[in-house]
Design an enzyme around this catalytic site. Structure first.
Site, mmCIF file in Angstrom:
data_model
loop_
_atom_site.group_PDB
_atom_site.id
_atom_site.type_symbol
_atom_site.label_atom_id
_atom_site.label_comp_id
_atom_site.label_asym_id
_atom_site.label_seq_id
_atom_site.Cartn_x
_atom_site.Cartn_y
_atom_site.Cartn_z
ATOM 1 N N SER A 33 19.692 -10.186 -0.353
ATOM 2 C CA SER A 33 18.432 -10.388 0.357
ATOM 3 C C SER A 33 17.414 -11.052 -0.569
ATOM 4 C CB SER A 33 17.937 -9.051 0.914
ATOM 5 O OG SER A 33 16.914 -9.246 1.865
ATOM 6 N N LYS B 154 -3.023 -7.995 16.266
ATOM 7 C CA LYS B 154 -3.361 -7.339 15.005
ATOM 8 C C LYS B 154 -2.352 -6.238 14.707
ATOM 9 C CE LYS B 154 -5.704 -6.342 11.330
ATOM 10 N NZ LYS B 154 -5.646 -7.251 10.176
#
Length: 224
Positions: A92, A144
């Site tokens: 990763s 948000k």
């Protein structure tokens, strides 16, 4: 004694090789020292010298490993050769760093790849509801917040969050392709990982060798 002197003299005729270690946690905390080490190397090494990074990391936060990978890119921009050695794992975010290198050297059973993005979190909404506990969240801006730990998540929240993960994955793939264009991203950017020998066949690494063996080879003709 004379033989040792001659050997040492021969080493000095070769290039300089600098060795640094990066042991990555989920936050890529070691980047704090890495950036200082790289700044020092850039100011002292000569163009064409080699930097060997012994890298161990299972990955972690995107922004932390993105910064770490960008720090390694500074070495190449400065005209230094960059080799990354992986003895155990570069997955990763760890592979995001490794792919910047001119050469990736991996031990035969090192874990390589995992070009993907994952996110998971618990949700306590049902538990709170069963205990008559209200949860309120106030935001300005439609997105948000998307999924939440305590509130009730709907299909729109999940879809937006999934889209953000997909976008991050595309950025990851673009970064890997920029530095390692020999890869077939359709095969390797699935989130899977491979051991050294299979990683070599997929062009994820360039050579199967331990870092110890690689450095000993360099010491024969270079100042390490």
């Amino acid at each position: 004694k004379q033989a040792l002197k001659d050997k040492a003299k021969g080493k000095n005729k070769g290039q300089q090789v600098f060795v640094i270690d990066f042991d990555g946690d989920i936050k890529a905390s070691a980047v704090k020292h890495l950036r200082e080490e790289i700044s020092t190397l850039i100011s002292t090494a000569n163009e064409g010298d080699e930097v060997v990074v012994r890298l161990e990391s299972p990955g972690g936060l995107v922004h932390g490993y993105g910064l770490a990978a960008a720090q390694l890119a500074r070495l190449k921009d400065a005209g230094l050769k960059l080799t990354v050695c992986v003895d155990k794992v570069a997955a990763s975010g760890g592979y995001m760093m490794a792919c910047v290198a001119d050469n990736i050297v991996a031990a035969p059973f090192a874990v390589i790849g995992s070009i993907g993005v994952v996110s998971q979190l618990p949700n306590f909404h049902k538990w709170l509801k069963n205990h008559d506990v209200d949860y309120e969240m106030f935001t300005a801006g439609d997105y948000k917040r998307t999924v939440t730990v305590f509130g009730e998540n709907d299909a729109k929240d999940r879809a937006k969050y999934q889209a953000e993960l997909e976008q991050t994955h595309e950025l990851f793939k673009h970064f890997v392709n920029r530095y390692r264009s020999v890869l077939d991203l359709d095969k390797v950017a699935t989130g899977e990982h491979w051991y050294g020998e299979d990683a070599l066949h997929l062009n994820l690494v360039d050579k199967l060798q331990t870092s110890d063996s690689y450095l000993l080879e360099l010491m024969a003709n270079n100042e390490v």
